[in-house]
Design an enzyme around this catalytic site. Structure first.
Site, PDB file in Angstrom:
ATOM      1  N   GLY A   1      37.813  44.783  44.385  1.00  0.00           N
ATOM      2  CA  GLY A   1      38.131  44.418  45.833  1.00  0.00           C
ATOM      3  C   GLY A   1      37.192  45.060  47.595  1.00  0.00           C
ATOM      4  O   GLY A   1      37.487  46.912  47.177  1.00  0.00           O
TER       5      GLY A   1
ATOM      6  N   SER B   1      39.594  41.899  46.768  1.00  0.00           N
ATOM      7  CA  SER B   1      39.179  40.484  46.249  1.00  0.00           C
ATOM      8  C   SER B   1      39.934  40.942  44.778  1.00  0.00           C
ATOM      9  O   SER B   1      38.854  39.588  43.492  1.00  0.00           O
ATOM     10  CB  SER B   1      37.312  40.694  46.026  1.00  0.00           C
ATOM     11  OG  SER B   1      36.874  39.519  47.246  1.00  0.00           O
TER      12      SER B   1
ATOM     13  N   TYR C   1      27.604  35.290  45.956  1.00  0.00           N
ATOM     14  CA  TYR C   1      29.456  35.197  46.250  1.00  0.00           C
ATOM     15  C   TYR C   1      30.413  34.658  47.734  1.00  0.00           C
ATOM     16  O   TYR C   1      29.502  34.958  48.519  1.00  0.00           O
ATOM     17  CB  TYR C   1      30.315  36.764  45.830  1.00  0.00           C
ATOM     18  CG  TYR C   1      31.260  37.302  45.749  1.00  0.00           C
ATOM     19  CD1 TYR C   1      31.511  37.840  44.725  1.00  0.00           C
ATOM     20  CD2 TYR C   1      31.832  37.172  47.325  1.00  0.00           C
ATOM     21  CE1 TYR C   1      32.964  38.097  44.197  1.00  0.00           C
ATOM     22  CE2 TYR C   1      33.593  38.110  47.100  1.00  0.00           C
ATOM     23  CZ  TYR C   1      33.880  38.594  45.772  1.00  0.00           C
ATOM     24  OH  TYR C   1      35.052  38.951  45.302  1.00  0.00           O
ATOM     25  N   SER C   2      31.227  34.273  47.061  1.00  0.00           N
ATOM     26  CA  SER C   2      31.671  33.050  48.361  1.00  0.00           C
ATOM     27  C   SER C   2      32.704  33.131  48.659  1.00  0.00           C
ATOM     28  O   SER C   2      33.507  32.208  47.606  1.00  0.00           O
ATOM     29  CB  SER C   2      30.949  31.734  48.973  1.00  0.00           C
ATOM     30  OG  SER C   2      31.297  30.956  49.672  1.00  0.00           O
ATOM     31  N   ASN C   3      33.182  33.762  49.811  1.00  0.00           N
ATOM     32  CA  ASN C   3      35.328  34.167  50.278  1.00  0.00           C
ATOM     33  C   ASN C   3      36.107  32.232  49.658  1.00  0.00           C
ATOM     34  O   ASN C   3      36.743  32.301  49.682  1.00  0.00           O
ATOM     35  CB  ASN C   3      35.537  34.980  50.636  1.00  0.00           C
ATOM     36  CG  ASN C   3      35.267  36.719  50.315  1.00  0.00           C
ATOM     37  OD1 ASN C   3      36.236  36.610  49.448  1.00  0.00           O
ATOM     38  ND2 ASN C   3      34.484  37.443  51.272  1.00  0.00           N
TER      39      ASN C   3
END
Length: 348
Positions: A304, A69, A163-165
């Protein structure tokens, strides 16, 4: 002498403390760990444990790893460059740029702004809830977003942080729509080449290996080590696909925070944070995290996690950049890795 200007005894002290912290980290069960510390353009490394369980060799010099990330900070930087160029408006709805893409189950792109995507305040569900991290096949970004749209919105846009990809897959699609080029192309053109990040790249479509010298990345399944180094990172895409070294990641964050990549107005927007539970006491800006450390220094970075690798670190206001990598995600928690970051930042 570290960086040519730091007293030799101070450099020795920092290296000793970081080395001990890495050894303690490996004792928590991870195969190996590496720290890279950069000051005034000069870097040094410390490592402990195994970078390759088959051979017993440590992390190689200037090891390339999957940075997960941290990719988000590269993507956010490109989006903010486009904002500075007048091509994107932070507070415009994402539907203006990607009409009809964010729709269904309470997800509404006409009510979610570009800022909310970069800040993780959109309320959009994470496609990983549906798909899981699957490095055995290739995904297109639109496919990941469609998976997310089958899930219900988690909250009203702008009311919470989560948090959301999915947010960053959409940010990558935004870059492609506005520039006509892939996020990989724009990141390379705007960041990687200007900064001379020679060991940093966004994997090509269907590329599964890691180029150059690298440790192996592991997972544990039923108590056995499984090598997960080779995978198709398209499931992470603009949210987590990139490969880099600790040296290059440090150089990137140092350049970003000293204004080499963004005008002052956009860097200030990037550093406007909301409380976020990504680390205890942290604040999340636009792809950038304010990371608390024990000595009270101001520190900014990201971090990440991707199967096989976890990276944590950032750069302090006084110019010390730190990146710590372990080659297994599940054995040790983020907090254990952050202890090494804290030691590297606060030791003197």
């Amino acid at each position: 002498m570290l960086a040519g200007t730091v007293p030799a005894m101070a450099a020795v002290s920092v290296r000793h403390d970081v080395g001990q912290a890495l050894e303690q980290l490996v004792r928590t069960g991870v195969p190996g760990a590496q720290a890279v510390v950069t000051e005034r353009g000069r870097s040094w490394e410390a490592a402990s444990g195994a970078g390759d369980l088959r051979t017993g060799k440590a992390f190689p010099h200037q090891a390339r790893v999957r940075i997960g990330s941290n990719t988000k900070t590269f993507v956010a930087t490109v989006v903010l460059q486009l904002v500075a160029e007048g091509k994107v408006k932070l507070d415009a709805p994402i539907d203006r740029y990607l009409p009809g893409v964010v729709r269904g189950n309470g997800n509404d792109g006409t009510r979610i702004t570009v800022r909310q995507l970069l800040q993780h305040t959109s309320g959009l569900p994470d496609y990983l809830e549906k798909l899981g991290p699957d490095g055995a096949r290739h995904y297109e970004p639109a496919e990941l977003v469609r998976a997310a749209m089958t899930l219900k919105s988690h909250f009203e846009p702008g009311t919470k942080w989560e948090y959301s990809n999915t947010n960053y897959i959409l940010a990558g699609m935004l870059i492609e729509k506005v520039t006509g080029h892939s996020p990989a192309t724009e990141i390379t053109r705007r960041i990687v080449k200007p900064l001379g990040l020679t060991d940093t790249y966004y994997p090509a479509p269907y590329e599964t290996g890691i180029r150059g010298a690298h440790p192996r990345g592991y997972d544990q399944v039923d108590g056995k080590w499984v090598d997960v180094t080779d995978q198709d990172p398209s499931w992470g895409g603009a949210a987590g696909a990139m490969v880099s070294t600790g040296q290059d990641v440090n150089r990137f964050f140092a350049a970003l925070l000293t204004g080499r990549l963004l005008p002052p107005a956009q860097l200030a927007e990037m550093k406007r944070t909301v409380p976020a539970d990504v680390f205890p006491g942290a604040g999340y800006g636009l792809g950038l995290i304010r990371i608390p450390v024990s000595c009270g220094k101001e520190m900014w970075g990201h971090g990440g996690s991707i199967p096989g690798f976890r990276t944590r670190g950032g750069v302090t206001a006084d110019g010390r950049a730190v990146n710590v990598t372990v080659n297994q995600v599940t054995a040790t928690g983020s907090a254990d890795v952050m202890k090494v970051v804290d030691t590297a930042v606060c030791s003197h």
